[in-house]
Design a protein around this motif. Structure first.
Motif, PDB file in Angstrom:
ATOM      1  N   GLY A  89       0.816  -1.206   0.000  1.00  0.00           N
ATOM      2  CA  GLY A  89       0.000   0.000   0.000  1.00  0.00           C
ATOM      3  C   GLY A  89       0.849   1.256   0.000  1.00  0.00           C
ATOM      4  O   GLY A  89       1.880   1.331   0.681  1.00  0.00           O
ATOM      5  N   ILE A  90       0.412   2.237  -0.771  1.00  0.00           N
ATOM      6  CA  ILE A  90       1.054   3.556  -0.795  1.00  0.00           C
ATOM      7  C   ILE A  90      -0.044   4.555  -0.463  1.00  0.00           C
ATOM      8  O   ILE A  90      -0.811   4.965  -1.347  1.00  0.00           O
ATOM      9  N   PRO A  91      -0.195   4.916   0.805  1.00  0.00           N
ATOM     10  CA  PRO A  91      -1.346   5.715   1.246  1.00  0.00           C
ATOM     11  C   PRO A  91      -1.496   7.015   0.475  1.00  0.00           C
ATOM     12  O   PRO A  91      -0.519   7.670   0.105  1.00  0.00           O
ATOM     13  N   GLY A  92      -2.770   7.357   0.201  1.00  0.00           N
ATOM     14  CA  GLY A  92      -3.081   8.625  -0.446  1.00  0.00           C
ATOM     15  C   GLY A  92      -2.817   8.669  -1.929  1.00  0.00           C
ATOM     16  O   GLY A  92      -2.852   9.740  -2.538  1.00  0.00           O
ATOM     17  N   THR A  93      -2.541   7.520  -2.529  1.00  0.00           N
ATOM     18  CA  THR A  93      -2.262   7.483  -3.967  1.00  0.00           C
ATOM     19  C   THR A  93      -3.065   6.356  -4.612  1.00  0.00           C
ATOM     20  O   THR A  93      -3.651   5.516  -3.934  1.00  0.00           O
ATOM     21  N   GLY A  94      -3.028   6.313  -5.922  1.00  0.00           N
ATOM     22  CA  GLY A  94      -3.581   5.186  -6.661  1.00  0.00           C
ATOM     23  C   GLY A  94      -2.479   4.267  -7.148  1.00  0.00           C
ATOM     24  O   GLY A  94      -2.647   3.565  -8.150  1.00  0.00           O
ATOM     25  N   LEU A  95      -1.354   4.229  -6.451  1.00  0.00           N
ATOM     26  CA  LEU A  95      -0.164   3.509  -6.906  1.00  0.00           C
ATOM     27  C   LEU A  95       0.113   2.243  -6.122  1.00  0.00           C
ATOM     28  O   LEU A  95       1.145   1.600  -6.336  1.00  0.00           O
ATOM     29  N   SER A  96      -0.769   1.858  -5.214  1.00  0.00           N
ATOM     30  CA  SER A  96      -0.589   0.618  -4.457  1.00  0.00           C
ATOM     31  C   SER A  96      -0.579  -0.561  -5.420  1.00  0.00           C
ATOM     32  O   SER A  96      -1.203  -0.534  -6.485  1.00  0.00           O
ATOM     33  N   THR A  97       0.120  -1.631  -5.043  1.00  0.00           N
ATOM     34  CA  THR A  97       0.308  -2.735  -5.981  1.00  0.00           C
ATOM     35  C   THR A  97       0.486  -4.054  -5.243  1.00  0.00           C
ATOM     36  O   THR A  97       0.904  -4.086  -4.083  1.00  0.00           O
ATOM     37  N   ALA A  98       0.180  -5.132  -5.933  1.00  0.00           N
ATOM     38  CA  ALA A  98       0.477  -6.471  -5.431  1.00  0.00           C
ATOM     39  C   ALA A  98       1.751  -7.026  -6.053  1.00  0.00           C
ATOM     40  O   ALA A  98       2.167  -8.140  -5.721  1.00  0.00           O
ATOM     41  N   ASP A  99       2.372  -6.272  -6.937  1.00  0.00           N
ATOM     42  CA  ASP A  99       3.583  -6.715  -7.624  1.00  0.00           C
ATOM     43  C   ASP A  99       4.812  -6.256  -6.831  1.00  0.00           C
ATOM     44  O   ASP A  99       5.057  -5.055  -6.710  1.00  0.00           O
ATOM     45  N   PRO A 100       5.618  -7.182  -6.294  1.00  0.00           N
ATOM     46  CA  PRO A 100       6.766  -6.767  -5.462  1.00  0.00           C
ATOM     47  C   PRO A 100       7.814  -5.967  -6.221  1.00  0.00           C
ATOM     48  O   PRO A 100       8.458  -5.086  -5.649  1.00  0.00           O
ATOM     49  N   ALA A 101       8.001  -6.261  -7.512  1.00  0.00           N
ATOM     50  CA  ALA A 101       8.991  -5.508  -8.293  1.00  0.00           C
ATOM     51  C   ALA A 101       8.559  -4.062  -8.462  1.00  0.00           C
ATOM     52  O   ALA A 101       9.366  -3.130  -8.326  1.00  0.00           O
ATOM     53  N   VAL A 102       7.266  -3.846  -8.764  1.00  0.00           N
ATOM     54  CA  VAL A 102       6.741  -2.484  -8.889  1.00  0.00           C
ATOM     55  C   VAL A 102       6.830  -1.770  -7.545  1.00  0.00           C
ATOM     56  O   VAL A 102       7.201  -0.585  -7.463  1.00  0.00           O
ATOM     57  N   ALA A 103       6.529  -2.487  -6.469  1.00  0.00           N
ATOM     58  CA  ALA A 103       6.605  -1.893  -5.127  1.00  0.00           C
ATOM     59  C   ALA A 103       8.027  -1.444  -4.812  1.00  0.00           C
ATOM     60  O   ALA A 103       8.240  -0.356  -4.251  1.00  0.00           O
ATOM     61  N   GLN A 104       9.008  -2.258  -5.187  1.00  0.00           N
ATOM     62  CA  GLN A 104      10.401  -1.897  -4.905  1.00  0.00           C
ATOM     63  C   GLN A 104      10.810  -0.675  -5.714  1.00  0.00           C
ATOM     64  O   GLN A 104      11.521   0.210  -5.206  1.00  0.00           O
ATOM     65  N   GLN A 105      10.377  -0.599  -6.970  1.00  0.00           N
ATOM     66  CA  GLN A 105      10.678   0.575  -7.787  1.00  0.00           C
ATOM     67  C   GLN A 105      10.150   1.838  -7.128  1.00  0.00           C
ATOM     68  O   GLN A 105      10.832   2.872  -7.103  1.00  0.00           O
ATOM     69  N   ARG A 106       8.947   1.765  -6.596  1.00  0.00           N
ATOM     70  CA  ARG A 106       8.344   2.942  -5.979  1.00  0.00           C
ATOM     71  C   ARG A 106       8.962   3.257  -4.625  1.00  0.00           C
ATOM     72  O   ARG A 106       9.075   4.417  -4.236  1.00  0.00           O
ATOM     73  N   LYS A 107       9.407   2.228  -3.942  1.00  0.00           N
ATOM     74  CA  LYS A 107      10.138   2.456  -2.691  1.00  0.00           C
ATOM     75  C   LYS A 107      11.468   3.146  -2.976  1.00  0.00           C
ATOM     76  O   LYS A 107      11.896   4.048  -2.243  1.00  0.00           O
ATOM     77  N   ASP A 108      12.134   2.740  -4.059  1.00  0.00           N
ATOM     78  CA  ASP A 108      13.419   3.358  -4.438  1.00  0.00           C
ATOM     79  C   ASP A 108      13.243   4.830  -4.798  1.00  0.00           C
ATOM     80  O   ASP A 108      14.198   5.617  -4.709  1.00  0.00           O
ATOM     81  N   LEU A 109      12.030   5.197  -5.228  1.00  0.00           N
ATOM     82  CA  LEU A 109      11.739   6.592  -5.559  1.00  0.00           C
ATOM     83  C   LEU A 109      11.387   7.414  -4.314  1.00  0.00           C
ATOM     84  O   LEU A 109      11.092   8.595  -4.419  1.00  0.00           O
ATOM     85  N   GLY A 110      11.407   6.771  -3.157  1.00  0.00           N
ATOM     86  CA  GLY A 110      11.138   7.475  -1.914  1.00  0.00           C
ATOM     87  C   GLY A 110       9.689   7.451  -1.468  1.00  0.00           C
ATOM     88  O   GLY A 110       9.320   8.165  -0.528  1.00  0.00           O
ATOM     89  N   MET A 111       8.867   6.644  -2.121  1.00  0.00           N
ATOM     90  CA  MET A 111       7.461   6.570  -1.734  1.00  0.00           C
ATOM     91  C   MET A 111       7.295   5.763  -0.447  1.00  0.00           C
ATOM     92  O   MET A 111       8.106   4.885  -0.129  1.00  0.00           O
ATOM     93  N   ASP A 112       6.230   6.066   0.270  1.00  0.00           N
ATOM     94  CA  ASP A 112       5.920   5.404   1.539  1.00  0.00           C
ATOM     95  C   ASP A 112       5.182   4.096   1.243  1.00  0.00           C
ATOM     96  O   ASP A 112       3.952   4.056   1.174  1.00  0.00           O
ATOM     97  N   VAL A 113       5.936   3.026   1.047  1.00  0.00           N
ATOM     98  CA  VAL A 113       5.368   1.732   0.692  1.00  0.00           C
ATOM     99  C   VAL A 113       5.218   0.885   1.950  1.00  0.00           C
ATOM    100  O   VAL A 113       6.191   0.668   2.676  1.00  0.00           O
ATOM    101  N   ARG A 114       4.006   0.397   2.201  1.00  0.00           N
ATOM    102  CA  ARG A 114       3.717  -0.375   3.408  1.00  0.00           C
ATOM    103  C   ARG A 114       3.203  -1.756   3.033  1.00  0.00           C
ATOM    104  O   ARG A 114       2.243  -1.889   2.277  1.00  0.00           O
ATOM    105  N   SER A 115       3.829  -2.788   3.590  1.00  0.00           N
ATOM    106  CA  SER A 115       3.416  -4.164   3.298  1.00  0.00           C
ATOM    107  C   SER A 115       2.217  -4.540   4.155  1.00  0.00           C
ATOM    108  O   SER A 115       2.223  -4.346   5.377  1.00  0.00           O
ATOM    109  N   LEU A 116       1.180  -5.083   3.509  1.00  0.00           N
ATOM    110  CA  LEU A 116      -0.041  -5.484   4.186  1.00  0.00           C
ATOM    111  C   LEU A 116      -0.385  -6.916   3.778  1.00  0.00           C
ATOM    112  O   LEU A 116      -0.045  -7.353   2.678  1.00  0.00           O
ATOM    113  N   THR A 117      -1.038  -7.633   4.661  1.00  0.00           N
ATOM    114  CA  THR A 117      -1.579  -8.944   4.308  1.00  0.00           C
ATOM    115  C   THR A 117      -3.057  -8.774   4.023  1.00  0.00           C
ATOM    116  O   THR A 117      -3.816  -8.285   4.869  1.00  0.00           O
ATOM    117  N   VAL A 118      -3.483  -9.138   2.819  1.00  0.00           N
ATOM    118  CA  VAL A 118      -4.861  -8.911   2.399  1.00  0.00           C
ATOM    119  C   VAL A 118      -5.456 -10.200   1.843  1.00  0.00           C
ATOM    120  O   VAL A 118      -4.748 -11.139   1.482  1.00  0.00           O
TER     121      VAL A 118
END
Length: 278
Positions: A89-118
């Protein structure tokens, strides 16, 4: 009635052009996000349609439940297997994802990426529950890199959305596209943000997509749309006040609808009718 567009790239205008002749239509929105901001389905809801919203993020799920009482809102990720999975999850955006590679890319950009179990469900199981006996006029998928897994969980031989819209920004070569075309769909349009598919049995709708949205579509952009002129601070305050008032009115309408359809109210009305006839 002027059509108010909420979608970020005129997706709702294109869909309305193709489907406006159908009253009380039905949609499935995978990765629904906010009920209004950049929403492909908000305008259809305002015109009396209803559908299914698939949204794992708690804040958006709650907002959809409150503001879309006619819709079914499912708090899960659409996947190829039921169960539980990690969601980023990336709060306040439409950029949350279930893809770990995409999540890592966005984390590298400084986004607040939070792992959740859903919870995860297949799109087939969602259709079995909510669309077993009705046409699906359009399916919209916006899942930030998770498209193939979503599509592998859909039985297109049983459930046939007329139109499929899949967000695919800047990209045209997809390993998953054959999952749609092999199922009896034709790719008819890439609008810069989305790839559009039409079911073979509904190719008669294709002329609606031959030209871009234009003034002949008789639409207006919603307040605060990214393509509209930015609002001044005073206009923003007024717009927020109007949005808050509208939200309160929608909540009151939903509560009234629930009250009118409650067993107690129906029983009292039945008793009144009996007494009138007595």
């Amino acid at each position: 009635m002027t059509f108010i567009s909420y979608a970020q790239n005129f997706e709702d205008v294109r869909l309305w052009r193709a489907l406006k002749q159908f009253e009380h239509g039905f949609y499935i929105d995978v990765g629904a996000n906010d009920p209004s901001h950049d929403s492909v389905t908000r305008a259809f809801y305002d015109h009396g349609w209803r559908g299914v919203n698939v949204e794992p993020m708690q804040n958006y799920y709650d907002a959809l439940c409150q503001q879309r009482p006619r819709d079914a809102t499912v708090q899960c990720v659409a996947s190829d297997q039921p169960g539980e999975m990690t969601f980023y999850g990336i709060p306040g955006t439409g950029l949350s994802t279930a893809d770990p590679a995409v999540a890592q890319q966005r984390k590298d950009l400084g986004m607040d990426v939070r792992s959740l179990t859903v919870k995860a469900r297949t799109l087939t199981s969602i259709c079995e529950q909510y669309a077993a006996d009705r046409p699906i006029h359009f399916l919209k998928i916006d899942v930030e890199g998770h498209e193939e897994t979503v599509l592998r969980g859909m039985d297109f031989s049983r459930f046939r959305p007329w139109i499929i819209v899949i967000e695919t920004p800047w990209q045209r070569d997809h390993t998953w596209e054959h999952l749609v075309t092999d199922a009896g769909y034709q790719s008819i349009l890439f609008d810069g943000l989305n790839t559009w598919f039409l079911a073979d049995e509904h190719l008669s709708l294709k002329p609606a997509f031959d030209i871009p949205p234009c003034n002949l579509d008789n639409f207006q952009l919603c307040q605060g749309h990214a393509f509209a002129h930015p609002l001044s601070p005073n206009e923003l305050d007024t717009a927020q006040q109007l949005a808050d008032a509208l939200h309160r009115a929608e909540q009151a309408e939903a509560q009234l609808f629930a009250l009118q359809n409650s067993r107690t109210v129906r029983a009292v009305q039945t008793l009144r009718n009996v007494l009138r006839r007595a």
